[in-house]
Design a protein around this motif. Structure first.
Motif, PDB file in Angstrom:
ATOM      1  N   ARG A 126       0.862  -1.192   0.000  1.00  0.00           N
ATOM      2  CA  ARG A 126       0.000   0.000   0.000  1.00  0.00           C
ATOM      3  C   ARG A 126       0.889   1.230   0.000  1.00  0.00           C
ATOM      4  O   ARG A 126       2.021   1.168   0.465  1.00  0.00           O
ATOM      5  N   PRO A 127       0.387   2.367  -0.491  1.00  0.00           N
ATOM      6  CA  PRO A 127       1.198   3.591  -0.449  1.00  0.00           C
ATOM      7  C   PRO A 127       1.375   4.056   0.996  1.00  0.00           C
ATOM      8  O   PRO A 127       0.474   4.645   1.572  1.00  0.00           O
ATOM      9  N   VAL A 128       2.494   3.733   1.582  1.00  0.00           N
ATOM     10  CA  VAL A 128       2.782   4.064   2.977  1.00  0.00           C
ATOM     11  C   VAL A 128       4.097   4.830   3.059  1.00  0.00           C
ATOM     12  O   VAL A 128       4.837   4.910   2.092  1.00  0.00           O
ATOM     13  N   THR A 129       4.375   5.341   4.254  1.00  0.00           N
ATOM     14  CA  THR A 129       5.647   6.006   4.526  1.00  0.00           C
ATOM     15  C   THR A 129       6.368   5.218   5.604  1.00  0.00           C
ATOM     16  O   THR A 129       5.780   4.877   6.625  1.00  0.00           O
ATOM     17  N   ILE A 130       7.630   4.935   5.353  1.00  0.00           N
ATOM     18  CA  ILE A 130       8.469   4.221   6.315  1.00  0.00           C
ATOM     19  C   ILE A 130       9.563   5.188   6.745  1.00  0.00           C
ATOM     20  O   ILE A 130      10.306   5.704   5.908  1.00  0.00           O
ATOM     21  N   GLY A 131       9.658   5.441   8.051  1.00  0.00           N
ATOM     22  CA  GLY A 131      10.590   6.428   8.585  1.00  0.00           C
ATOM     23  C   GLY A 131      12.043   5.986   8.545  1.00  0.00           C
ATOM     24  O   GLY A 131      12.368   4.814   8.329  1.00  0.00           O
ATOM     25  N   ASP A 132      12.931   6.938   8.786  1.00  0.00           N
ATOM     26  CA  ASP A 132      14.373   6.682   8.815  1.00  0.00           C
ATOM     27  C   ASP A 132      14.724   5.639   9.872  1.00  0.00           C
ATOM     28  O   ASP A 132      14.097   5.570  10.924  1.00  0.00           O
ATOM     29  N   HIS A 133      15.740   4.848   9.579  1.00  0.00           N
ATOM     30  CA  HIS A 133      16.309   3.847  10.485  1.00  0.00           C
ATOM     31  C   HIS A 133      15.292   2.769  10.901  1.00  0.00           C
ATOM     32  O   HIS A 133      15.479   2.107  11.929  1.00  0.00           O
ATOM     33  N   ALA A 134      14.230   2.580  10.126  1.00  0.00           N
ATOM     34  CA  ALA A 134      13.252   1.535  10.433  1.00  0.00           C
ATOM     35  C   ALA A 134      13.765   0.188   9.924  1.00  0.00           C
ATOM     36  O   ALA A 134      14.644   0.125   9.058  1.00  0.00           O
ATOM     37  N   LYS A 135      13.188  -0.867  10.468  1.00  0.00           N
ATOM     38  CA  LYS A 135      13.518  -2.227  10.043  1.00  0.00           C
ATOM     39  C   LYS A 135      12.210  -2.959   9.760  1.00  0.00           C
ATOM     40  O   LYS A 135      11.287  -2.928  10.566  1.00  0.00           O
ATOM     41  N   ILE A 136      12.161  -3.618   8.602  1.00  0.00           N
ATOM     42  CA  ILE A 136      11.008  -4.410   8.213  1.00  0.00           C
ATOM     43  C   ILE A 136      11.474  -5.866   8.209  1.00  0.00           C
ATOM     44  O   ILE A 136      12.424  -6.219   7.519  1.00  0.00           O
ATOM     45  N   GLY A 137      10.808  -6.700   8.998  1.00  0.00           N
ATOM     46  CA  GLY A 137      11.218  -8.092   9.146  1.00  0.00           C
ATOM     47  C   GLY A 137      10.968  -8.929   7.904  1.00  0.00           C
ATOM     48  O   GLY A 137      10.206  -8.554   7.012  1.00  0.00           O
ATOM     49  N   ALA A 138      11.597 -10.092   7.864  1.00  0.00           N
ATOM     50  CA  ALA A 138      11.427 -11.018   6.753  1.00  0.00           C
ATOM     51  C   ALA A 138       9.966 -11.436   6.638  1.00  0.00           C
ATOM     52  O   ALA A 138       9.300 -11.699   7.636  1.00  0.00           O
ATOM     53  N   ASN A 139       9.470 -11.465   5.405  1.00  0.00           N
ATOM     54  CA  ASN A 139       8.100 -11.872   5.066  1.00  0.00           C
ATOM     55  C   ASN A 139       7.021 -10.989   5.664  1.00  0.00           C
ATOM     56  O   ASN A 139       5.850 -11.367   5.664  1.00  0.00           O
ATOM     57  N   ALA A 140       7.356  -9.824   6.178  1.00  0.00           N
ATOM     58  CA  ALA A 140       6.342  -8.904   6.713  1.00  0.00           C
ATOM     59  C   ALA A 140       5.519  -8.343   5.558  1.00  0.00           C
ATOM     60  O   ALA A 140       6.023  -8.153   4.454  1.00  0.00           O
ATOM     61  N   VAL A 141       4.259  -8.073   5.823  1.00  0.00           N
ATOM     62  CA  VAL A 141       3.373  -7.437   4.853  1.00  0.00           C
ATOM     63  C   VAL A 141       2.974  -6.085   5.434  1.00  0.00           C
ATOM     64  O   VAL A 141       2.190  -6.020   6.376  1.00  0.00           O
ATOM     65  N   VAL A 142       3.532  -5.028   4.884  1.00  0.00           N
ATOM     66  CA  VAL A 142       3.334  -3.683   5.422  1.00  0.00           C
ATOM     67  C   VAL A 142       2.102  -3.061   4.779  1.00  0.00           C
ATOM     68  O   VAL A 142       2.039  -2.902   3.559  1.00  0.00           O
ATOM     69  N   LEU A 143       1.144  -2.696   5.628  1.00  0.00           N
ATOM     70  CA  LEU A 143      -0.107  -2.098   5.170  1.00  0.00           C
ATOM     71  C   LEU A 143      -0.331  -0.699   5.725  1.00  0.00           C
ATOM     72  O   LEU A 143      -1.272  -0.022   5.331  1.00  0.00           O
ATOM     73  N   SER A 144       0.505  -0.278   6.670  1.00  0.00           N
ATOM     74  CA  SER A 144       0.341   1.046   7.270  1.00  0.00           C
ATOM     75  C   SER A 144       1.720   1.666   7.511  1.00  0.00           C
ATOM     76  O   SER A 144       2.743   0.982   7.460  1.00  0.00           O
ATOM     77  N   ASP A 145       1.716   2.976   7.798  1.00  0.00           N
ATOM     78  CA  ASP A 145       2.964   3.701   8.006  1.00  0.00           C
ATOM     79  C   ASP A 145       3.773   3.106   9.158  1.00  0.00           C
ATOM     80  O   ASP A 145       3.215   2.632  10.145  1.00  0.00           O
ATOM     81  N   ILE A 146       5.101   3.161   9.012  1.00  0.00           N
ATOM     82  CA  ILE A 146       6.032   2.694  10.045  1.00  0.00           C
ATOM     83  C   ILE A 146       6.842   3.918  10.485  1.00  0.00           C
ATOM     84  O   ILE A 146       7.488   4.555   9.656  1.00  0.00           O
ATOM     85  N   PRO A 147       6.828   4.247  11.779  1.00  0.00           N
ATOM     86  CA  PRO A 147       7.567   5.437  12.229  1.00  0.00           C
ATOM     87  C   PRO A 147       9.085   5.221  12.205  1.00  0.00           C
ATOM     88  O   PRO A 147       9.572   4.091  12.136  1.00  0.00           O
ATOM     89  N   ALA A 148       9.807   6.304  12.286  1.00  0.00           N
ATOM     90  CA  ALA A 148      11.274   6.255  12.300  1.00  0.00           C
ATOM     91  C   ALA A 148      11.767   5.423  13.480  1.00  0.00           C
ATOM     92  O   ALA A 148      11.235   5.523  14.583  1.00  0.00           O
ATOM     93  N   GLY A 149      12.771   4.594  13.235  1.00  0.00           N
ATOM     94  CA  GLY A 149      13.393   3.795  14.281  1.00  0.00           C
ATOM     95  C   GLY A 149      12.607   2.577  14.709  1.00  0.00           C
ATOM     96  O   GLY A 149      13.027   1.837  15.596  1.00  0.00           O
ATOM     97  N   ALA A 150      11.472   2.305  14.085  1.00  0.00           N
ATOM     98  CA  ALA A 150      10.624   1.185  14.496  1.00  0.00           C
ATOM     99  C   ALA A 150      11.040  -0.106  13.802  1.00  0.00           C
ATOM    100  O   ALA A 150      11.642  -0.092  12.727  1.00  0.00           O
ATOM    101  N   THR A 151      10.696  -1.225  14.429  1.00  0.00           N
ATOM    102  CA  THR A 151      10.863  -2.541  13.835  1.00  0.00           C
ATOM    103  C   THR A 151       9.471  -3.126  13.639  1.00  0.00           C
ATOM    104  O   THR A 151       8.686  -3.185  14.589  1.00  0.00           O
TER     105      THR A 151
END
Length: 166
Positions: A126-151
């Motif tokens: 989905r059209p989302v924003t992922i903040g600086d220094h974030a980490k997205i785990g293996a096989n994760a399905v991102v559907l919403s914004d992820i703030p900076a520094g979040a995992t």
């Protein structure tokens, strides 16, 4: 062990530098960067070398099994350690010094900040924003914004921790 924090604003071009000829991920990025540079240059030489870089990009896209359009908006310092199966929409934006592992899909309208690590098989669909220094785990399905520094991990991706800046 001391680790220096990787910048989320200043590209580290050494991360993309080819050390040997057979580095499909780095060669793919090199052809993309060179194409964009010659497009800006324009003129007869610009057209000629743009065509040459399109051919190189097609070759390395097949070798790497990656679908990264030549007109992508990717800032410097991107690491593609295992580029196979990576799909990046040309209307997405990727910040400097990111890491993208194999089988990642990024759709249009996604904005990825600087120094974001995206694990193998992750899907940002989905059209989302992922903040600086974030980490997205293996096989994760991102559907919403992820703030900076979040995992973020899981299906759908949920934030497990937020790193506080010091």
């Amino acid at each position: 062990m001391t680790t220096s924090k990787i910048s989320a604003t200043e590209p580290d071009w050494d991360r993309e530098r080819c050390n040997r000829w057979w580095e499909p991920g780095r060669q793919l990025l090199k052809s993309l960067r060179e194409y964009q540079r010659w497009q800006k240059q324009g003129g007869v030489f610009g057209r000629f070398f743009s065509i040459w870089n399109v051919l190189q990009h097609r070759f390395w896209s097949v070798v790497a099994s990656a679908d990264i359009p030549i007109n992508s908006r990717i800032q410097g310092g991107l690491l593609l350690l295992h580029p196979n199966g990576i799909v990046i929409h040309p209307e997405s934006t990727i910040g400097p010094n990111c890491l993208i592992l194999q089988q990642v899909t990024i759709v249009g309208g996604v904005t990825i900040g600087g120094h974001v690590d995206i694990g193998a098989g992750a899907k940002i669909i989905r059209p989302v924003t992922i903040g600086d220094h974030a980490k997205i785990g293996a096989n994760a399905v991102v559907l919403s914004d992820i703030p900076a520094g979040a995992t973020a991990v899981g299906i759908p991706a949920k934030i497990t921790q937020v790193e506080r800046s010091q």
